[in-house]
Design an enzyme around this catalytic site. Structure first.
Site, PDB file in Angstrom:
ATOM      1  NE  ARG A  80     -19.518  -4.379   3.034  1.00 59.68           N
ATOM      2  CZ  ARG A  80     -19.550  -4.094   4.004  1.00 59.68           C
ATOM      3  NH1 ARG A  80     -19.971  -2.391   4.095  1.00 59.68           N
ATOM      4  NH2 ARG A  80     -18.776  -3.138   4.830  1.00 59.68           N
ATOM      5  CG  ASN A 135     -23.400  -1.068   9.531  1.00 63.49           C
ATOM      6  OD1 ASN A 135     -22.620  -0.667   9.126  1.00 63.49           O
ATOM      7  ND2 ASN A 135     -23.890  -1.928   8.633  1.00 63.49           N
ATOM      8  CD  GLU A 136     -21.636  -1.019   5.678  1.00 64.00           C
ATOM      9  OE1 GLU A 136     -22.073  -2.199   4.550  1.00 64.00           O
ATOM     10  OE2 GLU A 136     -19.997  -1.132   5.601  1.00 64.00           O
ATOM     11  N   PRO A 137     -25.886   3.567   4.678  1.00 66.74           N
ATOM     12  CG  PRO A 137     -26.315   4.586   5.249  1.00 66.74           C
ATOM     13  CD  PRO A 137     -25.233   4.130   6.105  1.00 66.74           C
ATOM     14  CG  HIS A 166     -17.778   1.029   7.134  1.00 66.80           C
ATOM     15  ND1 HIS A 166     -19.120   0.654   7.375  1.00 66.80           N
ATOM     16  CD2 HIS A 166     -17.792   2.401   8.447  1.00 66.80           C
ATOM     17  CE1 HIS A 166     -19.330   1.041   8.123  1.00 66.80           C
ATOM     18  NE2 HIS A 166     -18.615   1.693   9.139  1.00 66.80           N
TER      19      HIS A 166
END
Length: 700
Positions: A6, A212-214, A310
């Protein structure tokens, strides 16, 4: 996290500048290794190790014996539980498709059934005895169809998407309406509770993640949430979704907010409006915890059980980041084995923009725990995505093993690996070192105890015991030096005297875990052992003797070979007595007979006769390091063997063993052998276990 690398966007001026700075290299770790002292005290710093730290997002080889499994990642943000469609977002051309079905082992014929991806996932967790974390959707929309790419002109709201509602506020259905344009999160939880029971049951799903990972939604899922997320919006969504879940399953644990990395920890990726909210908070995490605590007070119940972040280290060496680039050059590898120190060691500064510009936020775990203690005490800590890279290199294996030890030592509640490379042999080995070191799912102890090394740069040590008796002490020891062995001195203190040890491990010659030389030189709880360069070992130390618990079970023995101690077969006969007042299920029992093979040949075994039926008895052999024994034969019993009635007995069991090459034994020096016993007599040199616990006999 996605299956491809990413982008990381850091838009603040300070971060942008930091990425262009030249950062001093860390000190060399190649100096000649000196002697290292490891000190272990089984009476100090005792605390339970959460079993959930040995977790994953992918199953790898299937032999790791994962303790927790997470259904998460970028794909889950756009997952529609009603029909199992999901969106790849920017990871892959904004595809909406059935990828999660294929990836999760759901047959094509089941891919349209409600919740099939989640139920297949949780069924596998139950099969493996693992804790499940299931991601729920919070960004606003999920895929309505599986029809491929979504054009920018079809950004939500559009016919390609269903709107996410947290609470249905109407009766639930186990067959949700597929054409109403709505997907309800509480209805999904109800569907799962109806199928498995709530989180308080043995089969229920234990935890749900708030998406997830906003902070990256506008980057990873611009067709769902094109605008950059604001801090207040994330808090409001978190509160409302958590309330909806808890109203259906009050026992479920809520994980959130699943922040991707430091840029999100600090400012929610420079979220619009964050400066006006920051006030005296040192970073966004403080604000989030405080707001969730306020919501707890207002609603009369906890709405965040686990702070979830994370961690993909930004540390680099030789000009290369340690993750997302394979093993890297030698300096990358050296940086990798040191990188876990940023989790706990205030004396260490990593080579990264975080270490240069934001060193006050490191080490990470104490900083996160301080925020929890200040703003929402009682909240647990999870790192549900992480990787140290080098998955097929010894440096990755050592770094992962180090991180797992740190998670246990410093009280992390849950941790889950995320696969970033195709070949993961060394990372897999690191998990097996803790969870399946001998191939029989034997693992590190559940109670951590004090362990320290005299050289944190070149070595690490972690210690645990399996129970309150301290009869079995487990050590994980790492040599992080690339060139030199470590001459290790182990100094043990506590209430037990340890007399022998077995060792398993891997090193730079290969990722297979193999048994190493046994420890036989323990004197007054001190011994020495040599650790090869770049090695990871699991040492299991046994106390002076392991006494059985008080039990009504007795093993009787006789020599079926009439004291013929030097032929090519061993023939012990057994009878198990139950002197108690309740029947005992034979399938809960295992019996061990200890002997010396007098060679390296493989073993074979047969049941010549047994009253309960030879086909109901399984024979296996294991290695053992003890007095007058290097091997044991283990008898297990199937459900067809039945039970031993109160006051009853198993009846005679005639075991016969030989070596594959039919060479002779010398039974005279075997621990369990006694040729003078030609009639059945109680014999404590044969051990019996019930549900894995010693209930008769004395282990050598």
């Amino acid at each position: 996290m996605k299956t491809r690398q990413r982008k990381r966007l850091f838009v603040s001026a300070a971060l942008a500048v930091s990425l262009t700075m030249t950062v001093p290299m860390p000190a060399s770790v190649n100096a000649a290794a000196s002697d290292v002292t490891f000190t272990i005290n089984t009476q100090s710093e005792r605390a339970a190790i959460s079993p959930n730290i040995y977790g994953t997002n992918q199953d790898l080889s299937g032999t790791e014996n994962w303790s927790s499994r997470r259904l998460g990642g970028n794909r889950l943000t756009g997952y529609n539980w009603e029909n199992n469609a999901s969106s790849a977002g920017r990871d892959w051309l904004h595809y909406s498709d059935d990828f999660l079905c294929g990836n999760g082992g759901v047959p094509d014929t089941d891919c349209d059934k409600p919740g099939a991806v989640v139920t297949a996932f949780h069924d596998k967790s139950l099969e493996n005895g693992a804790y499940s974390i299931v991601t729920l959707q919070m960004a606003g929309y999920v895929s309505r169809d599986k029809n491929g790419p979504v054009d920018e002109s079809e950004t939500a709201p559009s016919p390609r998407w269903d709107k996410v509602e947290f609470a249905k506020n109407a009766p639930f259905s186990l067959q949700p309406h597929l054409n109403d344009g709505q997907v309800y999160m509480d209805e999904e939880v109800n569907f799962l509770v109806n199928r498995y029971g709530n989180a308080s049951t043995s089969t229920g799903i234990k935890a749900y993640s708030l998406d997830n990972e906003p902070a990256l939604w506008s980057e990873t899922h611009p067709r769902i949430h094109p605008e950059q997320l604001q801090a207040a919006e994330l808090v409001a969504k978190s509160i409302d979704l958590s309330k909806a879940v808890k109203n259906v399953d009050p026992h479920a644990e809520i994980f959130g907010p699943a922040l991707y990395g430091f840029g999100a920890y600090l400012s929610l990726q420079d979220a619009p409006g964050w400066p006006s909210l920051q006030g005296n908070y040192s970073w966004f995490i403080d604000y989030y915890l405080d707001q969730m605590k306020n919501a707890h007070t207002q609603n009369g119940k906890r709405l965040l059980d686990v702070l979830d972040v994370h961690w993909y280290p930004e540390a680099q060496g030789g000009g290369q980041r340690i993750v997302f680039g394979g093993a890297g050059n030698i300096d990358t590898q050296k940086a990798r084995v040191q990188a876990p120190r940023s989790l706990w060691d205030p004396a260490y500064q990593e080579d990264s923009w975080i270490g240069t510009w934001f060193s006050s936020y490191l080490p990470l775990i104490p900083k996160l725990q301080s925020s929890i203690q200040t703003y929402y005490p009682g909240t647990k800590l999870a790192i549900t995505e992480s990787s140290y890279g080098g998955d097929n290199h010894i440096s990755g294996g050592i770094a992962t093993a180090d991180a797992l030890g740190i998670f246990g030592k410093y009280g992390v509640y849950a941790a889950n690996y995320w696969q970033t490379e195709d070949n993961t042999d060394y990372t897999s080995a690191a998990y097996k070192l803790y969870r399946n070191y001998d191939g029989n799912k034997s693992g590190f102890g559940s109670i951590k105890v004090d362990a320290a090394t005299s050289d944190t740069e070149n070595s690490s040590v972690y210690a645990s015991v399996t129970d309150e008796e301290n009869s079995e002490l487990h050590l994980i020891v790492l040599n992080k030096n690339f060139d030199d062995p470590i001459n290790a001195t182990f100094q043990l203190s506590g209430d037990k005297t340890y007399t022998s040890g077995r060792v398993w491990g891997f090193d730079q010659t290969g990722s297979d875990i193999t048994e190493q030389a046994a420890i036989t030189n323990i004197n007054n709880n001190q011994f020495t052992y040599t650790l090869p360069p770049l090695s990871a070992y699991h040492i299991v130390l046994k106390a002076d003797s392991t006494e059985p618990v008080n039990s009504d079970l007795v093993v009787q023995y006789k020599d079926g070979d009439r004291n013929n101690a030097t032929d090519n077969q061993i023939k012990p006969h057994f009878n198990i007595q139950n002197k108690g007042t309740s029947p005992v299920d034979l399938s809960s029992l295992t019996l061990r007979y200890y002997f010396t093979k007098d060679s390296s040949a493989a073993m074979n075994g047969w049941i010549d006769w047994a009253k309960l039926g030879g086909s109901n008895i399984q024979i296996s052999f294991g290695n053992h390091n003890g007095a007058d024994s290097d091997t044991y034969a283990e008898l297990g019993f199937s459900s067809g063997a039945g039970s031993i009635a109160e006051g009853g007995q198993s009846g005679e069991i005639q075991l016969r063993m030989s070596k594959a090459d039919w060479s002779n034994f010398n039974e005279a020096n075997d621990y369990s052998f006694d040729g003078a016993k030609t009639a059945y007599i109680d014999w404590d040199r044969v051990t019996l276990y019930q549900d894995g616990q010693l209930v008769w006999g004395i282990e050598p």
